[in-house]
Design a protein around this motif. Structure first.
Motif, PDB file in Angstrom:
ATOM      1  N   PRO A  76       0.809  -1.229   0.000  1.00 53.53           N
ATOM      2  CA  PRO A  76       0.000   0.000   0.000  1.00 53.53           C
ATOM      3  C   PRO A  76       0.838   1.274   0.000  1.00 53.53           C
ATOM      4  O   PRO A  76       0.367   2.319  -0.463  1.00 53.53           O
ATOM      5  CB  PRO A  76      -0.814  -0.130   1.295  1.00 53.53           C
ATOM      6  N   LEU A  77       2.061   1.216   0.505  1.00 57.20           N
ATOM      7  CA  LEU A  77       2.934   2.389   0.478  1.00 57.20           C
ATOM      8  C   LEU A  77       3.204   2.843  -0.948  1.00 57.20           C
ATOM      9  O   LEU A  77       3.479   4.019  -1.192  1.00 57.20           O
ATOM     10  CB  LEU A  77       4.262   2.073   1.171  1.00 57.20           C
ATOM     11  N   VAL A  78       3.119   1.912  -1.888  1.00 51.40           N
ATOM     12  CA  VAL A  78       3.381   2.208  -3.297  1.00 51.40           C
ATOM     13  C   VAL A  78       2.092   2.328  -4.094  1.00 51.40           C
ATOM     14  O   VAL A  78       1.943   3.215  -4.938  1.00 51.40           O
ATOM     15  CB  VAL A  78       4.282   1.107  -3.913  1.00 51.40           C
ATOM     16  N   THR A  79       1.141   1.445  -3.824  1.00 50.39           N
ATOM     17  CA  THR A  79      -0.033   1.347  -4.698  1.00 50.39           C
ATOM     18  C   THR A  79      -1.165   2.298  -4.345  1.00 50.39           C
ATOM     19  O   THR A  79      -2.000   2.611  -5.204  1.00 50.39           O
ATOM     20  CB  THR A  79      -0.588  -0.090  -4.680  1.00 50.39           C
ATOM     21  N   LEU A  80      -1.230   2.769  -3.109  1.00 49.23           N
ATOM     22  CA  LEU A  80      -2.312   3.675  -2.735  1.00 49.23           C
ATOM     23  C   LEU A  80      -2.104   5.051  -3.349  1.00 49.23           C
ATOM     24  O   LEU A  80      -0.970   5.523  -3.490  1.00 49.23           O
ATOM     25  CB  LEU A  80      -2.405   3.810  -1.215  1.00 49.23           C
ATOM     26  N   THR A  81      -3.198   5.688  -3.692  1.00 47.75           N
ATOM     27  CA  THR A  81      -3.171   7.052  -4.232  1.00 47.75           C
ATOM     28  C   THR A  81      -4.174   7.892  -3.466  1.00 47.75           C
ATOM     29  O   THR A  81      -5.326   7.483  -3.289  1.00 47.75           O
ATOM     30  CB  THR A  81      -3.533   7.060  -5.725  1.00 47.75           C
ATOM     31  N   ALA A  82      -3.744   9.043  -3.006  1.00 47.59           N
ATOM     32  CA  ALA A  82      -4.630   9.916  -2.237  1.00 47.59           C
ATOM     33  C   ALA A  82      -5.691  10.525  -3.134  1.00 47.59           C
ATOM     34  O   ALA A  82      -5.449  10.826  -4.299  1.00 47.59           O
ATOM     35  CB  ALA A  82      -3.815  11.015  -1.561  1.00 47.59           C
ATOM     36  N   ALA A  83      -6.864  10.712  -2.561  1.00 46.59           N
ATOM     37  CA  ALA A  83      -7.932  11.400  -3.277  1.00 46.59           C
ATOM     38  C   ALA A  83      -7.535  12.847  -3.508  1.00 46.59           C
ATOM     39  O   ALA A  83      -6.870  13.476  -2.677  1.00 46.59           O
ATOM     40  CB  ALA A  83      -9.227  11.332  -2.474  1.00 46.59           C
ATOM     41  N   THR A  84      -7.920  13.381  -4.638  1.00 44.19           N
ATOM     42  CA  THR A  84      -7.674  14.786  -4.939  1.00 44.19           C
ATOM     43  C   THR A  84      -8.902  15.597  -4.565  1.00 44.19           C
ATOM     44  O   THR A  84     -10.005  15.052  -4.408  1.00 44.19           O
ATOM     45  CB  THR A  84      -7.381  14.980  -6.429  1.00 44.19           C
ATOM     46  N   PRO A  85      -8.764  16.919  -4.419  1.00 40.19           N
ATOM     47  CA  PRO A  85      -9.950  17.744  -4.134  1.00 40.19           C
ATOM     48  C   PRO A  85     -11.058  17.534  -5.147  1.00 40.19           C
ATOM     49  O   PRO A  85     -12.237  17.535  -4.815  1.00 40.19           O
ATOM     50  CB  PRO A  85      -9.398  19.174  -4.179  1.00 40.19           C
ATOM     51  N   GLY A  86     -10.684  17.298  -6.417  1.00 42.47           N
ATOM     52  CA  GLY A  86     -11.692  17.045  -7.428  1.00 42.47           C
ATOM     53  C   GLY A  86     -12.448  15.762  -7.173  1.00 42.47           C
ATOM     54  O   GLY A  86     -13.658  15.676  -7.337  1.00 42.47           O
ATOM     55  N   ASP A  87     -11.690  14.720  -6.737  1.00 40.58           N
ATOM     56  CA  ASP A  87     -12.346  13.456  -6.403  1.00 40.58           C
ATOM     57  C   ASP A  87     -13.342  13.649  -5.282  1.00 40.58           C
ATOM     58  O   ASP A  87     -14.446  13.112  -5.300  1.00 40.58           O
ATOM     59  CB  ASP A  87     -11.302  12.408  -5.969  1.00 40.58           C
ATOM     60  N   ALA A  88     -12.940  14.423  -4.260  1.00 46.33           N
ATOM     61  CA  ALA A  88     -13.830  14.649  -3.126  1.00 46.33           C
ATOM     62  C   ALA A  88     -15.088  15.389  -3.562  1.00 46.33           C
ATOM     63  O   ALA A  88     -16.196  15.079  -3.137  1.00 46.33           O
ATOM     64  CB  ALA A  88     -13.090  15.438  -2.038  1.00 46.33           C
TER      65      ALA A  88
END
Length: 325
Positions: free
Chosen positions: A159-171
């Motif tokens: 998960p340290l590599v594969t996770l991607t944070a949500a962007t403000p647009g996603d939210a």
């Protein structure tokens, strides 16, 4: 340690030491927790003791009672049977039990517990990368034979590599879909993703003892994920995940007390700490009431108090020796 970290360390360790009867499923008056909860709490206490043996510092005296309790429980043949009350977790609990055994005890019960594990549990088949990392972490410490691939092959799938944070647009899109207005407080990761992030760091980095194996770009990505999630947790008073994320910053080669997000998290935990040393719940929203009976308070407070104590032990061990910035 800083005065804030000193306060957190002394208070949390003293509270844990004063509440050992609640950890002991065989203590007179025990019964406030289910067997599943009792087993999980004891294993978390064992992890704290395990890490305290190599972090250094004046922790031994405060953990003396915990060590004595664990030595007693680890030699009771009936204790590992408590893991069977929660079948999905029983194999992992049994493996962790063997891995976290106090030094110098008769290992008969540990060997018997390992012998009960199904061979396919110790293989990679059908398991997520995070689960495979967890099994390898405990199996290596327990000296158990397994066929899980090396960390070097797992790190790129973590998960340290594969996770991607949500962007403000996603939210904003998510808010539009649910009819809720965007308020700037949307988490960059879900709760389960946040815990996956921290646990991957724990297993790959052995709580700061070893390098994670992340390359330069992946390390920068992981640090930014942790920072963003930590800022969110501080803003929302998410105490247990904040403590885990501070440990993750340390594992990723940072000095959390010198990062704005890490320092803010430590101060957030200081504000949450009660005069008796406890952190009263996983978050401000889930904290135990002041009038809660002792057993109910313990169930809500022990995990976050213990994770905060672990955070102070890890940070007090100093900058990771492998890290060269």
């Amino acid at each position: 340690m800083t005065s804030s970290l000193d306060q957190l360390s002394a208070g949390t360790l003293d509270w844990l030491g004063a509440n050992l009867d609640h950890f002991d499923p065989y203590a007179a008056g025990a019964g406030t927790a289910t067997h599943q909860q009792a087993a999980k709490a004891v294993l978390e206490l064992a992890l704290l003791r395990h890490c305290s043996t190599w972090t250094g510092g004046p922790h031994g005296e405060r953990l003396g009672g915990a060590t004595a309790l664990l030595r007693k429980l680890w030699q009771r043949p009936e204790f590992p049977r408590l893991f069977d009350t929660h079948p999905p977790s029983a194999p992992t609990y049994g493996l962790a039990f063997a891995a976290l055994a106090p030094d110098g005890i008769d290992d008969t019960v540990c060997r018997a517990t390992l012998a009960r594990l199904a061979p396919d549990f110790l293989s990679p088949a059908g398991k997520s990368p995070l689960k495979r990392m967890e099994i390898r972490f405990y199996a290596d410490k327990a000296g158990a034979s397994h066929t899980i691939e090396p960390y070097a092959e797992l790190v790129g799938q973590s998960p340290l590599v594969t996770l991607t944070a949500a962007t403000p647009g996603d939210a904003a899109e998510g808010d539009a879909a649910t009819g809720k207005a965007a308020d700037g407080d949307a988490a960059p990761l879900t709760d389960s993703e946040g815990y996956s992030l921290t646990h991957a760091a724990f297993f790959l980095g052995d709580y700061g003892r070893t390098a994670t194996g992340l390359d330069v770009d992946a390390l920068a990505h992981a640090r930014e994920l942790v920072r963003r999630m930590l800022d969110h947790c501080v803003g929302q008073d998410r105490w247990d995940l904040a403590a885990e994320l501070v440990i993750s910053q340390f594992i990723l080669g940072l000095d959390p007390l010198r990062t704005p997000s890490g320092a803010a998290a430590v101060e957030c935990l200081v504000r949450a700490q009660r005069s008796d040393g406890a952190i009263p719940g996983r978050s401000a929203a889930l904290m135990a009431s002041l009038s809660a009976p002792a057993g109910e308070f313990f169930l809500k407070a022990y995990h976050t108090t213990l994770v905060t104590a672990l955070m102070t032990l890890v940070l007090s061990s100093g900058r990771p020796s492998w890290h060269r910035d």
